[in-house]
Scaffold this motif. Structure first.
Motif, PDB file in Angstrom:
ATOM      1  N   ARG A  17      37.072  14.142  80.080  1.00  0.00           N
ATOM      2  CA  ARG A  17      36.071  15.190  79.844  1.00  0.00           C
ATOM      3  C   ARG A  17      35.787  15.336  78.352  1.00  0.00           C
ATOM      4  N   GLY A  25      26.990  13.950  76.669  1.00  0.00           N
ATOM      5  CA  GLY A  25      26.775  14.564  77.973  1.00  0.00           C
ATOM      6  C   GLY A  25      25.420  14.213  78.556  1.00  0.00           C
ATOM      7  N   GLU A  78      34.533  13.766  87.038  1.00  0.00           N
ATOM      8  CA  GLU A  78      34.116  13.972  85.650  1.00  0.00           C
ATOM      9  C   GLU A  78      32.850  13.179  85.336  1.00  0.00           C
ATOM     10  N   ARG A  81      30.020  15.164  86.687  1.00  0.00           N
ATOM     11  CA  ARG A  81      29.705  16.332  85.849  1.00  0.00           C
ATOM     12  C   ARG A  81      28.779  15.939  84.707  1.00  0.00           C
ATOM     13  N   ALA A  82      29.019  14.769  84.124  1.00  0.00           N
ATOM     14  CA  ALA A  82      28.231  14.330  82.976  1.00  0.00           C
ATOM     15  C   ALA A  82      27.022  13.496  83.380  1.00  0.00           C
ATOM     16  N   THR A 268      28.856  16.784  90.125  1.00  0.00           N
ATOM     17  CA  THR A 268      27.445  17.063  89.860  1.00  0.00           C
ATOM     18  C   THR A 268      27.097  18.498  90.223  1.00  0.00           C
ATOM     19  N   SER A 271      28.891  21.125  87.841  1.00  0.00           N
ATOM     20  CA  SER A 271      28.293  21.215  86.512  1.00  0.00           C
ATOM     21  C   SER A 271      26.946  21.928  86.560  1.00  0.00           C
ATOM     22  N   GLU A 274      27.720  25.624  86.920  1.00  0.00           N
ATOM     23  CA  GLU A 274      28.217  26.222  85.676  1.00  0.00           C
ATOM     24  C   GLU A 274      27.080  26.473  84.696  1.00  0.00           C
ATOM     25  N   ARG A 275      26.183  25.516  84.564  1.00  0.00           N
ATOM     26  CA  ARG A 275      25.045  25.695  83.670  1.00  0.00           C
ATOM     27  C   ARG A 275      24.147  26.830  84.137  1.00  0.00           C
ATOM     28  N   TYR A 360      20.104  16.738  87.473  1.00  0.00           N
ATOM     29  CA  TYR A 360      21.127  16.996  88.490  1.00  0.00           C
ATOM     30  C   TYR A 360      20.526  16.927  89.894  1.00  0.00           C
TER      31      TYR A 360
END
Length: 447
Positions: A17, A25, A78, A81-82, A268, A271, A274-275, A360
């Motif tokens: 991460r 990212g 991970e 996520r990115a 995915t 993340s 969270e955003r 995303y």
């Protein structure tokens, strides 16, 4: 089941991460995907040299780390996520396991160390247009219909008998993941002529004569797809002879790959959520943050529980690959719904094509097109478990059967927004809808 992660597994997650955060990212995606390779070659080299990700699940005798599916799932989460564009899935998740399972000692010794070192990337070339069907995720692949079929369908192997060498392949395949840049192609082709045709796997160098590769425009630019045309391309049979069970190897690979894809979809979705939570905390309307409105809290809470339930299913599947297709169905659904809601909750800015929320959403939609759809994943899993009586499909060797499989299929397929799980551990027990309160879930989501 002990769902706690070990200190080593926590270290893998934390190190990766941090490295991906320093690499830029999701904001660095446009520059990476516009390269000839479709990913950042320097970052891929660092992932291989510093973390050993391409060989994480390969045996130590071939230069790998000898880790299990749980460690690979952590890496994939991970990467999800990115929205990391790399050949990791195509090379280490699909091609390398087939080489390890079917390859001769010489083939494994020649190819797997190069894959583990990151020097060689690979792609799985499957004609027929359905990657999910070929991997046994949405249907039975024993009849070979997924490989094109017919006298001239799919890709045909011509020349001497496969084990004798001198084989050449003719045909083409669409939507090959990372097929435009892979150094090695693992190709499924028909052998034996029309009367006794069967499907086998062959090795073809990416730069071999007669290989024409065209990068296609994809919905999700972080998943590069290509058309691979083989015009009398020289090939080597994967394995010692043509008795290898290619369909069985593809099915076994598909089960593990489904668990990894499920973990990636969870990353995915998590993340994106969270955003979105951070956005609704700061975006004000009518003099107060949008996230303070109860209706928004309820939507965030539902998404949070959906993502945690999918994470629980994904890490269970990493320990039990037979649960992979159902875990993938749940994770793909969670990713599609969560990323769609993220666009909605971002308001007007979320609808702009350049906003990261769209990346995303396109990853979630593109993955379901490649590896779904969700309802077919669940339908085939239910048939394999015998839930439809006479329509039962005989499982492959080692598959879960009987009441246990039926219970697993029913429990996982029906797990919905009310299923609860441990956030960090990524695995837990499912609860009936309504057990977890919306208020508590909203608090866990950070709203």
């Amino acid at each position: 089941m002990d769902a706690a992660l070990t200190a080593e597994q926590h270290a893998i997650r934390r190190t990766l991460r941090d490295l991906l955060a320093r690499s830029g990212g999701p904001e660095a995606i446009p520059a990476a995907v516009r390269t000839a390779e479709g990913h950042d070659p320097d970052l891929w080299r660092r992932l291989a040299e510093e973390l050993g990700l391409p060989g994480l699940a390969l045996p130590e005798e071939y230069g790998g780390a000898g880790c299990g599916a749980t460690e690979s799932a952590l890496v994939c989460e991970e990467a999800g996520r990115a929205l990391l564009p790399t050949p990791l899935l195509a090379t280490s998740g699909l091609a390398a396991p087939l080489i390890a399972a079917l390859g001769t000692p010489d083939q494994r010794a020649a190819l797997l160390p190069r894959i583990a070192a990151g020097d060689l990337t690979a792609a799985l070339v499957l004609p027929g247009g359905s990657l999910a069907l070929a991997l046994g995720l949405t249907g039975d692949n024993l009849d070979g219909a997924w490989a094109g079929g017919g006298r001239a369908g799919g890709i045909q192997a011509r020349g001497q008998r496969p084990e004798g060498g001198g084989v050449r392949l003719y045909g083409e395949a669409e939507r090959v993941l990372d097929g435009h840049s892979a150094g090695l192609l693992v190709v499924a082709a028909h052998t034996g002529g029309y009367p006794r045709s069967r499907t086998q796997l062959f090795l073809v160098p990416g730069d071999a004569p007669g290989v024409v590769r065209t990068r296609l425009t994809a919905l999700d630019e972080t998943r590069p797809l290509a058309r691979v045309e083989l015009r009398e391309a020289p090939a080597e049979l994967l394995g010692a002879d043509d008795t290898a069970d290619a369909a069985g190897a593809l099915t076994a690979t598909g089960r593990t790959a489904a668990a990894l894809l499920a973990a990636e979809a969870v990353g995915t979705a998590a993340s994106a959520l969270e955003r979105t939570v951070e956005y609704v905390k700061t975006r004000e309307q009518f003099g107060r943050p949008v996230g303070s409105f109860q209706a928004v809290k309820h939507r965030i809470a539902d998404l949070y529980v959906r993502v945690e339930a999918a994470r629980s299913a994904a890490y269970h599947a990493a320990r039990d690959p037979e649960a992979g297709p159902l875990a993938l169905a749940q994770a793909l659904e969670a990713a599609r719904i969560t990323t769609g809601e993220a666009i909605q909750l971002h308001g007007g800015i979320g609808f702009t094509w350049e906003h990261v929320a769209h990346r995303y959403f396109k990853r979630a939609a593109g993955d379901e097109l490649l590896f779904g759809p969700v309802h077919r994943l669940r339908d085939h899993a239910a048939r394999r478990a015998g839930l439809f009586g006479a329509d039962r499909v005989t499982p492959s060797a080692g598959a879960t059967t009987g009441a246990g499989a039926a219970a697993l299929a029913g429990a996982t397929a029906l797990a919905g927004p009310g299923a609860a799980s441990g956030a960090e551990a990524g695995a837990g027990s499912a609860s009936p809808p309504g057990v977890a309160s919306r208020a508590g879930s909203a608090h866990g989501a950070g709203v």
